[in-house]
Enzyme design. Sequence first.
Site, mmCIF file in Angstrom:
data_model
loop_
_atom_site.group_PDB
_atom_site.id
_atom_site.type_symbol
_atom_site.label_atom_id
_atom_site.label_comp_id
_atom_site.label_asym_id
_atom_site.label_seq_id
_atom_site.Cartn_x
_atom_site.Cartn_y
_atom_site.Cartn_z
ATOM 1 N N ARG A 292 -6.561 -0.952 25.882
ATOM 2 C CA ARG A 292 -7.340 -2.091 26.362
ATOM 3 C C ARG A 292 -8.176 -2.723 25.255
ATOM 4 N NH1 ARG A 292 -9.751 0.560 31.704
ATOM 5 N NH2 ARG A 292 -9.777 2.322 30.289
ATOM 6 N N GLU B 148 -12.020 12.892 28.783
ATOM 7 C CA GLU B 148 -12.477 13.545 30.005
ATOM 8 C C GLU B 148 -11.591 14.761 30.321
ATOM 9 O OE1 GLU B 148 -13.215 9.455 31.764
ATOM 10 O OE2 GLU B 148 -13.840 10.780 33.392
HETATM 11 N N1 HPA Z 1 -13.325 1.585 34.464
HETATM 12 C C1 HPA Z 1 -12.479 1.593 33.443
HETATM 13 N N2 HPA Z 1 -12.462 2.541 32.526
HETATM 14 C C2 HPA Z 1 -13.341 3.530 32.634
HETATM 15 C C3 HPA Z 1 -14.262 3.581 33.685
HETATM 16 C C4 HPA Z 1 -14.248 2.550 34.646
HETATM 17 O O1 HPA Z 1 -15.045 2.513 35.590
HETATM 18 N N3 HPA Z 1 -15.016 4.688 33.502
HETATM 19 C C5 HPA Z 1 -14.572 5.283 32.378
HETATM 20 N N4 HPA Z 1 -13.558 4.592 31.848
#
Ligand code: HPA
Length: 170
Positions: free
Chosen positions: A58, A95
């Site tokens: 992204r 994570e």
């Molecule tokens: N949205 C997108 N990516 C993420 C989020 C989220 O809420 N939390 C951690 N990565």
Amino acid sequence: MDFKEKIRLIQDFPQPGVNFKDITTLLKDGKAFHAAIDQMVEQLKSKEIDLVIGPEARGFVVGTPLAYAMGVGFIPVRKAGKLPGETVETGYSLEYGKDRLAIHKDAIRPGQRVLIVDDLLATGGTVNATLDLVRQLEADVVGAAFVIELTYLHGRAKLPDLDIYTLIQY
Ligand code: HPA
């Protein structure tokens, strides 16, 4: 423009208890996407920037239009093993487990002024790894820019030396 209303919230994704901020609804709205990039360019206009650095995937989506609009180059940071040229790498925790990120060794000349860009600042893990890579290449990091900041995850606190720009905060 109210960019926040363009973000879709999805409860319990990817796991129970998480309220996921989905940027695909902003991206598919041409006017909103264009205005978001323009506003980021406006926020950053006082900075002298030579290159935009974006981690996959992204970070490409936000980083490439930003680089194009600013008229500077874009440097991809990828998962280790994907870039064809000689790379430097760094490990980072996700994570769920660990991964390695890589950048082309000749992507940045020492002292070039770089901006790190991603869609979302959460705990700061990916930015920290990207910082490590560009510092290995002796870049001058002028800041980091994100569409979304999840302030409750305190990513900023882990990036004390960095100027951080965000468009939408939760
Ligand atoms: N949205 C997108 N990516 C993420 C989020 C989220 O809420 N939390 C951690 N990565």
